[in-house]
Design a protein around this motif. Structure first.
Motif, PDB file in Angstrom:
ATOM      1  N   GLU A   1      33.353 -81.874 -33.074  1.00  0.00           N
ATOM      2  CA  GLU A   1      32.970 -81.814 -31.655  1.00  0.00           C
ATOM      3  C   GLU A   1      31.628 -82.488 -31.420  1.00  0.00           C
ATOM      4  O   GLU A   1      31.466 -83.263 -30.469  1.00  0.00           O
TER       5      GLU A   1
ATOM      6  N   GLN B   1      33.438 -77.710 -35.336  1.00  0.00           N
ATOM      7  CA  GLN B   1      32.138 -77.901 -34.673  1.00  0.00           C
ATOM      8  C   GLN B   1      31.549 -79.254 -35.029  1.00  0.00           C
ATOM      9  O   GLN B   1      30.970 -79.930 -34.171  1.00  0.00           O
TER      10      GLN B   1
ATOM     11  N   TYR C   1      30.917 -85.900 -29.356  1.00  0.00           N
ATOM     12  CA  TYR C   1      29.961 -85.894 -28.241  1.00  0.00           C
ATOM     13  C   TYR C   1      28.950 -87.025 -28.401  1.00  0.00           C
ATOM     14  O   TYR C   1      28.666 -87.753 -27.461  1.00  0.00           O
TER      15      TYR C   1
END
Length: 141
Positions: free
Chosen positions: A85, A82, A89
């Motif tokens: 990610e 996570q 992003y």
């Protein structure tokens, strides 16, 4: 828009009338997407750590400025996947482009609200003939 977020919205767009469906859609796009991205990924903020009274003064102590993403990563509540990610992003975002989109939406909102606000201002002007003994005073909008 939720009630707790009104103060943030008012700081950005003021108190003009945004009651047409197009203006509401632009306001929601501005606040729910563009501004959210900018604040969470690029805008550092400070958090109050403590307040202490020194005589008659209150001294406030703040932590170092960090973005909400940095605070989340420092809390170590996310899995490594996570975290990777979210970092990927953020790295894919362009803060200058987000700033331009915020400015464009803000300008669009001003144009959409201008006519409505002017109509409201004109409707508040007196329509009856003024009393000739008192003179005429019209507040500028």
């Amino acid at each position: 828009i939720e009630q707790k977020n009104w103060t943030h919205v008012r700081k950005l767009v003021g108190y003009l009338r945004y009651d047409t469906p197009i203006a509401v859609a632009a306001l929601n796009a501005l606040y729910r997407h563009e501004l959210r991205l900018f604040q969470n990924f690029f805008l550092p903020s400070v958090k109050l750590l403590r307040k202490e009274r020194v005589g008659a003064r209150v001294r406030r102590r703040y932590d170092a400025p960090q973005t909400p993403l940095d605070r989340l990563l420092a809390a170590d509540t996310l899995s490594p996947a996570q975290q990777a990610e979210l970092i990927a992003y953020r790295d894919g975002l362009n803060p200058a482009e987000i700033g331009r989109r915020i400015a464009d939406l803000h300008n669009r909102l001003l144009l959409l609200a201008k006519e409505k606000t002017e109509q409201l201002c004109l409707s508040s002007l007196p329509t009856a003939l003024p009393d000739i003994h008192k003179g005429i005073r019209i507040k500028a909008c």
